[in-house]
Design a protein around this motif. Structure first.
Motif, PDB file in Angstrom:
ATOM      1  N   UNK A 127       7.394 -26.959   0.883  1.00 39.80           N
ATOM      2  CA  UNK A 127       6.672 -26.778  -0.381  1.00 39.80           C
ATOM      3  C   UNK A 127       7.249 -25.657  -1.246  1.00 39.80           C
ATOM      4  N   UNK A 128       8.207 -24.897  -0.723  1.00 40.33           N
ATOM      5  CA  UNK A 128       8.744 -23.733  -1.423  1.00 40.33           C
ATOM      6  C   UNK A 128       9.953 -24.127  -2.266  1.00 40.33           C
ATOM      7  N   UNK A 129       9.887 -23.801  -3.539  1.00 40.31           N
ATOM      8  CA  UNK A 129      11.017 -24.022  -4.439  1.00 40.31           C
ATOM      9  C   UNK A 129      11.951 -22.815  -4.419  1.00 40.31           C
ATOM     10  N   UNK A 130      11.358 -21.610  -4.500  1.00 38.15           N
ATOM     11  CA  UNK A 130      12.145 -20.380  -4.424  1.00 38.15           C
ATOM     12  C   UNK A 130      11.221 -19.232  -4.054  1.00 38.15           C
ATOM     13  N   UNK A 131      11.819 -18.119  -3.676  1.00 36.53           N
ATOM     14  CA  UNK A 131      11.056 -16.920  -3.315  1.00 36.53           C
ATOM     15  C   UNK A 131      11.648 -15.706  -4.018  1.00 36.53           C
ATOM     16  N   UNK A 132      10.876 -14.668  -4.035  1.00 36.09           N
ATOM     17  CA  UNK A 132      11.317 -13.360  -4.526  1.00 36.09           C
ATOM     18  C   UNK A 132      10.641 -12.345  -3.622  1.00 36.09           C
ATOM     19  N   UNK A 133      11.391 -11.385  -3.128  1.00 34.50           N
ATOM     20  CA  UNK A 133      10.792 -10.444  -2.186  1.00 34.50           C
ATOM     21  C   UNK A 133      11.028  -9.005  -2.596  1.00 34.50           C
ATOM     22  N   UNK A 134      10.143  -8.155  -2.134  1.00 34.63           N
ATOM     23  CA  UNK A 134      10.279  -6.706  -2.290  1.00 34.63           C
ATOM     24  C   UNK A 134       9.921  -6.067  -0.957  1.00 34.63           C
ATOM     25  N   UNK A 135      10.581  -4.970  -0.651  1.00 28.37           N
ATOM     26  CA  UNK A 135      10.294  -4.223   0.568  1.00 28.37           C
ATOM     27  C   UNK A 135       9.499  -2.972   0.223  1.00 28.37           C
ATOM     28  N   UNK A 136       8.597  -2.614   1.106  1.00 32.10           N
ATOM     29  CA  UNK A 136       7.791  -1.407   0.934  1.00 32.10           C
ATOM     30  C   UNK A 136       8.591  -0.227   1.453  1.00 32.10           C
ATOM     31  N   UNK A 137       8.749   0.799   0.619  1.00 31.65           N
ATOM     32  CA  UNK A 137       9.431   2.014   1.045  1.00 31.65           C
ATOM     33  C   UNK A 137       8.455   2.950   1.746  1.00 31.65           C
ATOM     34  N   UNK A 138       7.358   3.266   1.066  1.00 32.78           N
ATOM     35  CA  UNK A 138       6.328   4.132   1.634  1.00 32.78           C
ATOM     36  C   UNK A 138       4.961   3.630   1.195  1.00 32.78           C
ATOM     37  N   UNK A 139       4.127   3.222   2.142  1.00 30.28           N
ATOM     38  CA  UNK A 139       2.765   2.856   1.742  1.00 30.28           C
ATOM     39  C   UNK A 139       2.046   4.123   1.264  1.00 30.28           C
ATOM     40  N   UNK A 140       1.546   4.080   0.063  1.00 30.86           N
ATOM     41  CA  UNK A 140       0.902   5.266  -0.511  1.00 30.86           C
ATOM     42  C   UNK A 140      -0.571   5.361  -0.145  1.00 30.86           C
ATOM     43  N   UNK A 141      -1.212   4.212  -0.034  1.00 30.14           N
ATOM     44  CA  UNK A 141      -2.650   4.227   0.217  1.00 30.14           C
ATOM     45  C   UNK A 141      -3.054   2.863   0.759  1.00 30.14           C
ATOM     46  N   UNK A 142      -3.922   2.858   1.752  1.00 33.52           N
ATOM     47  CA  UNK A 142      -4.491   1.624   2.268  1.00 33.52           C
ATOM     48  C   UNK A 142      -5.980   1.858   2.438  1.00 33.52           C
ATOM     49  N   UNK A 143      -6.753   0.954   1.899  1.00 33.81           N
ATOM     50  CA  UNK A 143      -8.205   1.046   2.046  1.00 33.81           C
ATOM     51  C   UNK A 143      -8.683  -0.133   2.856  1.00 33.81           C
ATOM     52  N   UNK A 144      -9.538   0.142   3.792  1.00 34.43           N
ATOM     53  CA  UNK A 144     -10.100  -0.900   4.625  1.00 34.43           C
ATOM     54  C   UNK A 144     -11.609  -0.947   4.490  1.00 34.43           C
ATOM     55  N   UNK A 145     -12.154  -0.186   3.543  1.00 42.87           N
ATOM     56  CA  UNK A 145     -13.598  -0.128   3.383  1.00 42.87           C
ATOM     57  C   UNK A 145     -14.074  -1.235   2.461  1.00 42.87           C
ATOM     58  N   UNK A 146     -15.345  -1.505   2.555  1.00 44.37           N
ATOM     59  CA  UNK A 146     -15.977  -2.509   1.705  1.00 44.37           C
ATOM     60  C   UNK A 146     -17.215  -1.883   1.086  1.00 44.37           C
ATOM     61  N   UNK A 147     -17.646  -2.467   0.001  1.00 43.81           N
ATOM     62  CA  UNK A 147     -18.861  -1.975  -0.627  1.00 43.81           C
ATOM     63  C   UNK A 147     -18.613  -0.757  -1.488  1.00 43.81           C
ATOM     64  N   UNK A 148     -19.644  -0.312  -2.126  1.00 43.95           N
ATOM     65  CA  UNK A 148     -19.557   0.836  -3.009  1.00 43.95           C
ATOM     66  C   UNK A 148     -19.405   2.117  -2.199  1.00 43.95           C
ATOM     67  N   UNK A 149     -18.507   3.003  -2.604  1.00 45.44           N
ATOM     68  CA  UNK A 149     -18.374   4.269  -1.895  1.00 45.44           C
ATOM     69  C   UNK A 149     -19.683   5.055  -1.929  1.00 45.44           C
ATOM     70  N   UNK A 150     -19.930   5.773  -0.854  1.00 43.48           N
ATOM     71  CA  UNK A 150     -21.157   6.592  -0.798  1.00 43.48           C
ATOM     72  C   UNK A 150     -20.884   7.988  -1.264  1.00 43.48           C
TER      73      UNK A 150
END
Length: 150
Positions: A127-150
């Motif tokens: 199903x793939x016609x073409x792709x384009x990729x990027x590599x992550x150099x440094x993850x700056x931030x990852x959030x795993x929370x849900x809902x409104x911050x308390x």
């Protein structure tokens, strides 16, 4: 739709799913049994779909991260894309997107060569016609929370 109290409970669980109902109750101002009832209701309605553990991919030897944009052949359904990508353990997430690409895929691999092999295999999907990729150099931030911050 969750009310504010339910959002705060979900947020507390997303930060640490091993928290006790008593601990969550102290955070949100409810008794432990009241929190348990709400969590049970949230699970029953599908607002909470499960509990899991978050593992640093690097701890498992997956030190290379990248994103692959997928440009599909005409008339490719999201379900076809999903079925095609499900068999790749390196795929952490996949979503259909707006813009030129049809989907974007987050991939973790052990090294650059491994990422390249995964990219080649995905690019070879029917199903793939073409792709384009990027590599992550440094993850700056990852959030795993849900809902409104308390």
């Amino acid at each position: 739709m969750l009310n504010e109290l339910d959002e705060r409970i979900v947020h507390a669980l997303a930060e640490d799913a091993r928290r006790s109902f008593a601990d969550i109750g102290q955070i949100v101002g409810l008794s432990a049994p009241a929190v348990k009832r709400r969590v049970d209701r949230l699970r029953a309605t599908g607002a909470i779909t499960g509990f899991t553990v978050r593992v640093d991919p690097a701890a498992l030897g997956w030190e290379t991260e990248g994103f692959i944009e997928i440009y599909c052949r005409r008339n490719t359904s999201p379900e076809s894309i999903k079925r095609g990508l499900e068999r790749y353990p390196e795929v952490a997430s996949a979503s259909t997107v707006t813009g030129e690409a049809d989907a974007i895929v987050q991939v973790f691999a052990s090294d650059m060569r491994h990422f390249e092999r995964v990219l080649e295999r995905i690019a070879g999907e029917h199903f793939v016609e073409r792709t384009k990729s990027v590599l992550v150099l440094s993850p700056l931030m990852r959030r795993f929370t849900s809902g409104a911050p308390t």
